[in-house]
Write a protein that holds these residues in place. Structure first.
Motif, PDB file in Angstrom:
ATOM      1  N   ILE A  88      41.746  43.946  48.499  1.00  0.00           N
ATOM      2  CA  ILE A  88      41.202  44.176  47.161  1.00  0.00           C
ATOM      3  C   ILE A  88      42.304  44.041  46.122  1.00  0.00           C
ATOM      4  CG2 ILE A  88      40.083  45.869  45.661  1.00  0.00           C
ATOM      5  CD1 ILE A  88      38.807  47.030  48.257  1.00  0.00           C
ATOM      6  N   GLU A  89      42.114  43.112  45.213  1.00  0.00           N
ATOM      7  CA  GLU A  89      43.073  42.859  44.139  1.00  0.00           C
ATOM      8  C   GLU A  89      42.667  43.555  42.838  1.00  0.00           C
ATOM      9  OE1 GLU A  89      45.876  40.727  43.849  1.00  0.00           O
ATOM     10  OE2 GLU A  89      45.947  40.416  46.011  1.00  0.00           O
ATOM     11  N   VAL A  90      41.373  43.796  42.668  1.00  0.00           N
ATOM     12  CA  VAL A  90      40.850  44.375  41.424  1.00  0.00           C
ATOM     13  C   VAL A  90      39.838  45.465  41.763  1.00  0.00           C
ATOM     14  CG1 VAL A  90      39.578  43.955  39.280  1.00  0.00           C
ATOM     15  CG2 VAL A  90      41.134  42.200  40.175  1.00  0.00           C
ATOM     16  N   LEU A  91      40.009  46.633  41.174  1.00  0.00           N
ATOM     17  CA  LEU A  91      39.010  47.693  41.262  1.00  0.00           C
ATOM     18  C   LEU A  91      38.453  47.954  39.877  1.00  0.00           C
ATOM     19  CD1 LEU A  91      37.527  50.129  42.597  1.00  0.00           C
ATOM     20  CD2 LEU A  91      39.515  51.506  41.912  1.00  0.00           C
ATOM     21  N   VAL A  92      37.141  47.959  39.765  1.00  0.00           N
ATOM     22  CA  VAL A  92      36.478  48.400  38.538  1.00  0.00           C
ATOM     23  C   VAL A  92      35.760  49.701  38.876  1.00  0.00           C
ATOM     24  CG1 VAL A  92      34.818  47.873  36.731  1.00  0.00           C
ATOM     25  CG2 VAL A  92      36.203  46.033  37.727  1.00  0.00           C
TER      26      VAL A  92
END
Length: 274
Positions: A88-92
């Motif tokens: 996972i590179e991006v967490l929103v």
């Protein structure tokens, strides 16, 4: 010689709270911009519908069950995302709801529920993805805040308290993660048209509108679309290495002077009249 290695072409993203509203719109926008996206929420059947639409448009997406108040659910969601899409590179972090009521009338349990989902839940899911980001020396933690955390609004005290604490937490992340390559950002929506809050009974809405008007918090009845926030969140995620968006607030533009058309008064994402 660049100061930072460029971001990879493939950047898997996990969107918490993706079954409706801002989370759904953000997942759709990220996928349209080339991010493989894991849509996380409790309503997996609704997620599957959205995933189908994303795939039909050529995007890459999966649905994962995610309840941010349940540690086992968070762990399983991160493991599934990593297994099917990659690290996972991006967490929103945008999972949440709102409880409506004055502080002297709500229960301790109702107050605590807002803290659990908006603050503890956000921390729980961030903590689950952060070790991998630290190891790779890159990643984006993007939290969905609220303008209520910046300017408290009557009848939303529990929600506002949770979101204000979230601001403090994100600020600490920014300081403590400095030099690690991991970026922490918070995006504050103003009044936004989503389903959150729309089913509130009139006996709660009426007094709130009166109080908001008294405090100058209902100046006009225009509101943003969820897609407006999705575009902003995606902009944060796509910011090249070397800088980051620390805080972003979006507000709806007021109607042009002399415009006599008005939309039917409803209740928007952040508890404002729509």
């Amino acid at each position: 010689m660049p100061r930072f290695a460029p971001l990879p072409d493939r950047r898997p993203a996990l969107v918490a709270g993706a079954s409706s509203g801002i989370g759904e719109a953000t997942a759709i926008k990220l996928a349209a911009n080339g991010f493989p996206v894991a849509l996380g929420a409790r309503r997996v059947d609704k997620l599957q519908e959205i995933v189908g639409k994303i795939r039909a448009d050529g995007g890459e997406a999966i649905a994962v069950h995610l309840d941010v108040t349940d540690p086992d659910s968070v762990k399983a969601a991160v493991e599934q995302t990593t297994s099917e899409l990659g690290e996972i590179e991006v967490l929103v972090a945008g999972a949440g709801d709102t409880y409506f009521g004055k502080l002297d009338s709500i229960s301790i349990d109702e107050f605590e529920s807002q803290i659990q989902i908006h603050l503890v839940g956000a921390y729980r899911v961030a903590s689950a993805v952060l070790p991998g980001m630290l190891q790779r020396q890159r990643g984006d933690l993007i939290f969905v805040g609220s303008d209520v955390s910046l300017r408290p609004r009557p009848h939303m005290g529990a929600y506002g308290a949770a979101k204000a604490a979230l601001v403090s937490m994100v600020t600490n992340y920014q300081m403590e993660l400095e030099g690690t390559g991991v970026r922490a950002s918070i995006v504050h929506p103003g009044p936004t048209k989503t389903s959150m809050g729309w089913s509130l009974p009139a006996e709660l809405i009426g007094p709130a509108l009166d109080d908001w008007a008294k405090w100058g918090q209902a100046r006009h009845d225009y509101f943003m679309r969820a897609a407006d926030l999705a575009r902003a969140i995606t902009f944060v995620a796509e910011t090249p290495r070397g800088s980051f968006i620390a805080n972003m607030e979006l507000q709806p533009e007021a109607p042009l002077a002399g415009n006599t058309s008005r939309q039917k008064l409803t209740l928007g994402e952040e508890g404002m009249p729509a």
